[in-house]
Write an enzyme that holds these catalytic residues in place. Structure first.
Site, short mmCIF file in Angstrom:
data_model
loop_
_atom_site.label_atom_id
_atom_site.label_comp_id
_atom_site.label_asym_id
_atom_site.label_seq_id
_atom_site.Cartn_x
_atom_site.Cartn_y
_atom_site.Cartn_z
N GLU A 105 -11.40 11.32 -15.32
CA GLU A 105 -12.86 11.42 -15.45
C GLU A 105 -13.32 12.86 -15.34
O GLU A 105 -14.22 13.30 -16.05
CB GLU A 105 -13.54 10.53 -14.39
CG GLU A 105 -13.32 9.05 -14.67
CD GLU A 105 -13.90 8.14 -13.59
OE1 GLU A 105 -13.55 8.36 -12.41
OE2 GLU A 105 -14.69 7.24 -13.92
N GLU A 125 -8.28 1.96 -11.96
CA GLU A 125 -9.15 1.38 -10.91
C GLU A 125 -9.10 -0.14 -10.86
O GLU A 125 -9.23 -0.74 -9.80
CB GLU A 125 -10.60 1.85 -11.11
CG GLU A 125 -10.86 3.30 -10.76
CD GLU A 125 -10.43 4.30 -11.84
OE1 GLU A 125 -9.84 3.88 -12.87
OE2 GLU A 125 -10.67 5.49 -11.64
#
Ligand code: NAI
Length: 697
Positions: A105, A125
């Site tokens: 990210e 995640e």
């Protein structure tokens, strides 16, 4: 500061430096922002490169900060990325080795990305029950397209950088670097130093005709695959939002979903398991740098059900094995089954023929103890009988070389007594595998009173090498897992006496998520195994109450699938469990003999009596120091007993329910005249935690 700053001519290089994987902990985030400020303030700097020291660009969040205030302290990752996007000078990510989760990210928040081949790229995640929470679901589809991005986000699996770079139309990597990735990124940064406007991933448009149909398809497939877990479907919704919503709205939506998932029991369970797995390998009084003994050759005694499976683990890891039996026929039978097992894998395309040959080539067999003497580790898997174990260990003591580790796979016998048959009890340890030993992940490593620390450390490391989840257990009857299962089975027996049927109990437990209910499990494992153990155990402890139903079943010769009759009826050769009239009649008669009027029992009561029986016994096991920590018990049940992952193990489940509520339920169970009131007295640890409003973990 866990990030360093260096000016390389007109390019500033910010290097994340937080071993082992440059996790984005508070100090690292602060270091990055400070580096950025310094670069922006320096008129000589025209562009910025961000990279990671050592073996990763960044592995994402710093797991050591999980749950602490530092994890969310500003600057949080969203703020760091916002600062990148607001930068007036171009920022190039130099990605190598690993860019996962928050690491990816962060790279997506840079203006450009230069990557080395072989880097593992992932948004994992979902594996801890979450979705990416710092723009991953909004930015990845913009650079890789909806389908590739969704596949990565829903699976959490890493993809190699060069594969992604080859995708037509991809905008994830602006350049692949053959040589030093930082040098390449610096050169690229110079090339782009004066290009304006600065490109931002957030500004890219996603073009995808037929999006609605695709997302409907994705919802259906993902929904069907992720029954007990909410996160995968939320991944789909978040990626769908990247198409439908404006970028900032999509970010808000991602945040909402992320925060919602954070408090789900499923995500809590997965995060608990993530930490529990790591904790299990740590032993308080055995330092991580304890020197290990070398294990180059393994001997296995007994080529029965367990011996064969145990041997396969080592062959799979490329470690030669010699197997000893009493008779040639037993060896032939045992090795024949091993070969068949491998052949089945070849048929399924899971193993290549040459690998099969290689593995079987590492196996030798013998009838003579003399052929074992150069083995570094010997694992005994002979009959579960102290007399037989005595004879085997006395012989091993005579023949094995000094320093060899002598292990027993016993599931119920006293390891300290076994060790005392030798003059080297410090070299003796338990390696309790679970059946089928080549498949089941769990290995209980049994630490005897005299087991040497380096023996323990060596076996833990070896267990990891053969890809087991190792949990240390002290010596106690049944060790951690089977000592607990006894209480679970005892409750299952009482439930039958009070009016439940085997199928009702199994269904309730399977609905709760167990891979198999207790009675189907008994039929699979063989009811005679428990019968044999009960004969020994309850002769030693005559005052313990238990239900005789399982004994009555065995007296009818109903041992389970192997006799085509157990708690259920079976059609020979098939595994379907068919409710049995004989068993139900037997139960009705037994209830009448006991003078019990059957009552209707709810599924809730079934689940809670069985699971809290595990919890109470588990608490005793922690109290007594048999298990090092409650989370070890969860690992035992998740990897050895089919306990549902989304519940995080019995102890975590109890934490989720609340220990106060657990002890309240136990009071109700204790009042039942047909149950064992003594057992339901909460273990001291459980009682204490419940009163203090605390949890096991
Ligand atoms: P098994 O009966 O299938 O195999 C035992 C083998 O040992 C037989 O092939 C027998 O010929 C051989 N044997 C017996 N005495 C011997 C001796 N003196 N020297 C050499 N070989 C000898 O039994 P299984 O199920 O493999 O159990 C073995 C051990 O593993 C037991 O201690 C048992 O408690 C333990 N165990 C069994 C599990 C299971 O699910 N079956 C699970 C975990 C542990």
């Amino acid at each position: 500061m866990s990030a360093t700053y260096e000016a390389r001519g007109d390019v500033a290089v910010i290097t994340l430096n937080n071993p082992p994987v440059n996790g984005l902990g508070y100090e690292t985030r602060l270091g990055i922002v400070n580096g950025l400020d310094q670069a922006l303030a320096d008129p000589a700097v025209k562009a910025i490169v961000v990279t990671g020291a050592g073996k990763a660009f960044s592995g994402g969040a710093d797991i050591r900060e999980f749950g602490s205030p530092k994890a969310i302290a500003e600057p949080n990752l969203l703020s760091v990325i916002a600062a990148f996007e607001a930068s007036t000078k171009p920022i190039v990510a130099a990605v190598h080795s690993v860019a996962m989760g928050g690491g990816l990210e962060l790279a997506l928040g840079c203006h450009y990305r230069v990557a080395a081949p072989g880097a593992q790229i992932a948004l994992p995640e979902v594996k801890i029950g979450l979705i990416p929470g710092a723009g991953g679901t909004q930015r990845l589809p913009r650079v890789l397209g909806v389908e590739t991005a969704l596949n990565m986000i829903v699976s959490g699996e890493p993809v190699k950088s060069e594969l992604l770079a080859r995708q037509p139309g991809q905008k994830l990597f602006d350049k692949m670097a053959e040589g030093d990735v930082v040098d390449a990124a610096i050169a690229y940064a110079r090339e782009k130093a004066d290009v304006r406007p600065l490109p931002l991933v957030r500004d890219l448009k996603i073009v995808y005709p037929n999006a609605d149909a695709y997302f409907q398809f994705a919802r259906n497939t993902v929904g069907a695959m992720s029954r007990n877990f909410p996160a995968p479907l939320k991944c789909v919704e978040a990626v769908a939002a990247s198409m439908k919503m404006k970028f900032d709205d999509g970010m808000k939506y991602e945040r909402e979903l992320f925060m919602g998932l954070m408090v789900t029991p499923e995500s809590k369970a997965l995060r608990h398991v993530f930490m529990a797995e790591r904790a299990a390998s740590k032993i308080a009084d055995v330092p991580a740098d304890t020197p290990l003994r070398e294990i180059a050759k393994v001997a296995v005694i007994g080529a029965g059900t367990m011996g064969g499976g145990i041997a396969m683990n080592f062959l799979n890891a490329g470690i030669p094995v010699v197997m000893l039996e009493m008779k040639q026929e037993a060896l032939d039978k045992g090795t024949g089954i091993m070969r068949k097992n491998y052949e089945a894998q070849v048929k399924k395309g899971k193993l290549k023929q040459d690998k099969l040959d290689e593995r079987m080539g590492l196996l030798s067999t013998t009838l003579k103890y003399d052929d074992l003497k150069d083995a570094d580790l010997v694992i005994e898997a002979v009959f579960e009988d102290m007399g037989v174990k005595e004879q085997v260990f006395k012989t091993l003591d005579e023949v094995m070389k000094p320093g060899a580790i002598l292990a027993s796979n016993t599931s119920t016998l006293d390891l300290d007594r076994i060790a005392a048959f030798t003059k080297r009890p410090e070299d003796v340890i338990g390696m309790h595998f679970f059946s089928p030993a080549n498949v089941m992940k769990l290995l209980e490593v049994v630490r005897g009173r005299k087991t040497a620390k380096d023996v323990l450390a060596t076996v833990m490391a070896l267990g990891k090498k053969i890809r087991k989840t190792c949990v240390v257990s002290g010596v106690t009857d049944g060790f951690i897992g089977n000592r607990m299962i006894e209480q679970y089975s005892r409750q299952a027996g009482f439930l039958l006496e009070e009016g439940a049927s085997p199928e009702q109990v199994d269904k309730a437990m399977e609905k709760f998520g167990m891979a198999m209910g207790p009675f189907r499990m008994g039929d699979l494992a063989g009811n005679d195994v428990g019968w044999y153990i009960r004969k020994r155990r309850y002769v030693e402890k005559p005052d313990i109450r238990y239900s005789k139903t399982a004994d009555l079943l065995c007296e009818l010769g109903r041992f389970g699938q192997k006799t085509s009759a157990g708690w259920y009826d079976y059609v020979p050769g098939k595994r379907d469990a068919i409710p049995s009239k004989i068993v139900n009649d037997m139960l009705a008669k037994h209830r009448a003999d006991l003078g019990i009027t059957p009552r209707k029992i709810s599924d809730d009561e079934i689940v809670h009596r069985l699971v809290y029986a595990l919890v109470n016994e588990g608490a005793k096991i922690v109290d007594e120091g048999i298990a090092q920590r409650a989370s070890d018990i969860d690992m035992v049940y998740l990897t050895g007993y089919g306990f549902p992952l989304h519940r995080g193990g019995p102890m975590n489940y109890a934490d989720t329910v609340g220990l106060f509520n657990v002890t309240q339920a136990m009071k109700r169970f204790a009042a039942n005249p047909h149950d064992d009131a003594g057992f339901w007295k909460p273990a001291p640890l459980l009682a204490k935690l419940a009163v203090e409003g605390k949890s096991f973990n």
